[in-house]
Design an enzyme around this catalytic site. Structure first.
Site, PDB file in Angstrom:
ATOM      1  CE  LYS A 326      -2.988   0.466   3.522  1.00 53.32           C
ATOM      2  NZ  LYS A 326      -2.966   1.771   4.192  1.00 53.32           N
ATOM      3  CB  SER A 327       3.761   2.288   2.079  1.00 54.75           C
ATOM      4  OG  SER A 327       3.142   2.162   3.321  1.00 54.75           O
ATOM      5  NE  ARG A 427      -5.903   7.481  10.955  1.00 57.45           N
ATOM      6  CZ  ARG A 427      -5.114   6.740  10.188  1.00 57.45           C
ATOM      7  NH1 ARG A 427      -5.562   6.312   9.034  1.00 57.45           N
ATOM      8  NH2 ARG A 427      -3.899   6.460  10.565  1.00 57.45           N
ATOM      9  CB  SER A 473       4.339   9.567  11.970  1.00 62.32           C
ATOM     10  OG  SER A 473       3.554   9.681  10.799  1.00 62.32           O
ATOM     11  CG  ASP A 622       0.387  -0.308   9.317  1.00 65.11           C
ATOM     12  OD1 ASP A 622       0.006   0.513  10.182  1.00 65.11           O
ATOM     13  OD2 ASP A 622       0.752   0.028   8.180  1.00 65.11           O
ATOM     14  NE  ARG A 702      -2.778  -2.237   8.181  1.00 67.36           N
ATOM     15  CZ  ARG A 702      -2.493  -2.598   6.920  1.00 67.36           C
ATOM     16  NH1 ARG A 702      -2.650  -3.834   6.534  1.00 67.36           N
ATOM     17  NH2 ARG A 702      -2.048  -1.700   6.051  1.00 67.36           N
TER      18      ARG A 702
END
Ligand code: S3P
Length: 749
Positions: A326-327, A427, A473, A622, A702
């Protein structure tokens, strides 16, 4: 028996819509009495025979007396006359609504009769439902199920009246939306009236040709699909086109402009621009279907999909290729878009998150082909080539898109707004907005608590900064570095611990110089990116569910092929090994600048509880929901500390996992920055660990996939609610999990 919602409902007109609503009122016992007036005596007799009404009247004034709900279910043009007729006979506080497909003119008609002080019970409405047939016999009790009903409350409308109408339409299982009158007419002009006008127009154009017989005889599917709605009632559409004249003419202007763009591209044989336009339209069609249609449901936190996993002796075996990272997928689009030249991507993750990024760049004028079987071709526009999007960019569930794009958009000449779904809207965005402001960006987080929507004013000259990241992050690091591409001088970020370095690696692959010294990453603004080929590895975060599944299942033997094992992502391998998993990393190789390998994992011994190493936390950030499932199956206690970031992911993953584990019989204690899990495993004993139960995933992909894996060691059914977000990162999850041996059923709403 409880009081029905209404004492007496009066329908003026009983065609398809009116009689369908009457059927709902009868079926749901919402009124003590239903009456109607229609011009046709036969309709009234038929309605009585069908049990829809108790009394029929020849005139509206007779019908409305003592009624507490009046539904005008007749052609819109008749509204004014009927309102004049019934005005003297209306009961105090009667609710008056209608079902017409234009609203401005209904309000005009009401004002002509009542003046500016409209009755407080007057609330116009529009059920967006129809069918090929009309008349009292065509009505169906389920006509409105899952259809939208728009109510357009006026400044004069009482809240209680609106509330009662919402209850009425909700009983018909419709989705009720409130909107202002002008907005309603504008939206409908584009979504309904313009398409009908175009369909009538096309059929007329072809019918006027000399060879029209041939054309209609050999008409292909395209013509049939497109022209279906031209078979609708001409009188009705004649009325609607006049009733909503201004908004429709505006929509036609927009259509003509767009058509001339298309004409020009074809005339000039501008292949790239034409592909870009068609690709954008096709993607928008899928995007709206796929993502926006779901948005209102998710906003109200309605469960849209659920998984049920059945117990039973399980195996878990096979060779699998999980979807692309995904990243890396996000970044391939972002960097390809601002590069010079073409970028070709393979292994792209066709999940909703990465598709949201792709759509955002299409919305900013980048021509992108695909994705098709994981292949995407991006025609880069260069550092200065992005264009202002026509409206807010919708990021769906994707924090990565919003935070990285915050950096890129802060440096553009145009203003922009980014929105997201219910989860993303909660978020924290200040973590990226704050450093960007230090760089000179005009960026606002317009949600309640520093949350989306994010609003950016363009044309800011950014300057490089040195930033000490307060949290580990990669998204914030990347957002700052990306803004730094356009900033004057050097931009550097120092991270408290190393986080995933895909941005740094990929910028280098695009020819941009990025320096890494210890935990400090820096670059100098003003350079350029050059298009390249990107091979996206399989996502280790998706593979992690299968690793845990195999580690907790007796005799399991799973190989996950070509998984990215970038050292900033392999915490899950290290932690599972420390827990004693039988896991080997085989066939290590490099693909597209990223290390990949096959991960082979067997269920041959019981895992043991550990204190999870804090230095691995950012490298497995994750994967903790899946690792908690492993910990529950391990022997002894597992302790996690230093992982407060888990509380601000797609859900509060510490709390949500703890809640689910407890429901399934696992003793655990959430802490501020981690969790303590009392593993129920016993060496050599592969019996069930979990009791089963109802799990709320909080729309976190997830969480849903982790609890699915618990199904390999459950004694009772596990039902997981809100699983539709699995499609954001792992669209083939259920298929692969079932092939491996899980007994997972998907229930769509
Ligand atoms: C990501 C970084 C991580 C991770 C997310 C993807 C990225 O988020 O959880 O799934 O692609 O940079 P944080 O930066 O919030 O830790």
């Amino acid at each position: 028996m409880s009081q029905p919602l209404f004492k007496k409902v009066a329908f003026i007109g009983l065609g398809l819509i009116g009689s369908s609503l009457a059927r709902v009122i009868v079926a749901e016992q919402l009124a003590a009495q239903i009456v109607a007036s229609t011009r046709s005596k036969k309709t009234l007799e038929d309605a009585k025979a069908l049990g829809l009404i108790q009394h029929g009247y020849a005139t509206p004034e007779e019908a409305v007396q003592d009624a507490d709900l009046i539904v005008l279910a007749l052609p819109v043009r008749a509204t004014q006359k009927v309102l004049e007729q019934i005005k003297p006979y209306l009961a105090d506080n009667a609710i008056i609504t209608d079902v017409g497909s234009t609203k401005g003119n209904v309000v005009e008609a009401a004002k002509a009769v009542f003046g500016e002080n409209l009755p407080i019970g007057f609330v116009p409405g529009h059920p967006i439902a129809g069918a090929e047939h009309t008349g009292v016999h065509a009505g169906k009790v389920d006509l409105f199920v899952n259809h939208k009903v728009i109510l357009t409350p006026l400044p004069t409308s009482a809240d209680w009246a609106v509330e009662k109408l919402i209850q009425l339409w909700s009983a018909a299982k419709a989705e009720v939306i409130c909107m202002d009158v002008t907005k309603h007419d504008e939206v409908l002009a584009h979504t309904s009236h313009l398409p009908h006008l175009m369909a009538f127009n096309l059929v007329e154009q072809l019918a006027n040709r000399e060879d029209n017989l041939d054309i209609f005889r050999y008409a292909a599917g395209g013509f049939r699909d497109f022209s279906r709605i031209a078979a609708s009632d001409p009188q009705m559409w004649h009325d609607i086109f006049f009733a909503n004249k201004t908004a429709i003419l505006n929509a036609v202007d927009g259509f003509e402009q767009q058509l001339s763009v298309l004409k020009k591209l074809i005339a000039q044989e501008d292949s790239q621009a034409l592909m870009g336009l068609l690709g954008h339209a096709q993607a928008a069609r899928q995007h709206f279907n796929h993502m926006l249609a779901k948005k209102p449901l998710m906003e109200k936190n309605k469960v849209t999909q659920q998984f049920t996993i059945l117990p039973g002796k399980k195996t878990f075996t096979g060779k699998f290729t999980v979807p692309g990272d995904k990243s890396v997928s996000h970044r391939s689009i972002m960097f390809g878009a601002i590069a010079e030249g073409t970028t070709h991507v393979t292994g792209f993750l066709e999940g909703e998150d990465a598709l949201a990024t792709l759509q955002a760049f299409r919305d900013m004028g980048v021509s992108i082909e695909g994705p098709k079987n994981g292949e995407v071709t991006i025609h880069g526009v260069g550092m200065q080539g992005l264009k202002a999007p026509a409206s807010a960019l919708y990021m769906g569930n994707s924090g990565t898109s919003m935070r990285l794009l915050s950096g890129m958009l802060s440096a553009q000449k145009f203003d922009s707004v980014m929105t997201g779904d219910a989860s993303l809207s909660k978020r924290p965005m200040e973590r990226i907005a704050k450093p960007l402001r230090e760089m000179g960006a005009l960026i606002q987080t317009t949600g309640e608590k520093g949350t989306p929507p994010v609003s950016i004013t363009g044309s800011q000259a950014l300057k490089g900064i040195q930033y000490d990241l307060p949290m580990a992050s990669a998204q914030v690091k990347s957002g700052i570095l990306l803004a730094g591409l356009w900033a004057a001088g050097e931009t550097s970020v120092t991270e408290p611990e190393p986080t995933r370095d895909h941005t740094e690696r990929m910028l280098r692959a695009f020819g941009y110089d990025v320096k890494t010294e210890g935990n400090k990453i820096s670059l100098i603004g003003g350079g350029k990116l050059v298009g390249t080929d990107i091979q996206v590895p399989s996502d280790i975060s998706s593979a992690a569910f299968f690793m845990v599944g195999a580690a907790i299942t007796e005799g399991a033997d799973v190989i996950l092929e070509a998984v990215g094992i970038n050292p900033t992502r392999t915490g899950v391998i290290e932690i599972l090994k420390q827990m004693g998993a039988d896991l080997t990393v085989e066939n290590e190789r490099i693909a597209g600048g990223e290390p990949i390998a096959d991960i082979h994992i067997k269920g041959s011994r019981t895992l043991k509880g550990i204190h999870m190493p804090e230095d691995q936390v950012p490298l497995a950030i994750d994967e903790f929901p899946a690792l908690f499932i492993a910990a529950a199956c391990a022997e002894g206690q597992t302790v996690l500390t230093g992982a407060a970031e888990l509380r601000v992911k797609e859900s509060d993953r510490i709390q949500v996992m703890a809640d689910g584990l407890k429901i399934m019989g696992i003793d655990c204690t959430p802490t501020e920055d981690g969790i303590i899990i009392e593993g129920k495993g016993k060496s050599g004993d592969w019996s069930a660990i979990f009791t089963g139960g109802e799990i709320e995933s909080h729309h976190d992909h997830r969480i849903a996939m982790s609890f699915s894996m618990a199904g390999l060691r459950t004694s009772g059914n596990i039902t997981i609610h809100g699983t539709e977000t699995v499609a954001t990162s792992f669209p083939t999850f259920t298929e692969l999990a079932n092939t491996a041996g899980l007994d997972l059923q998907v229930m769509n709403p």
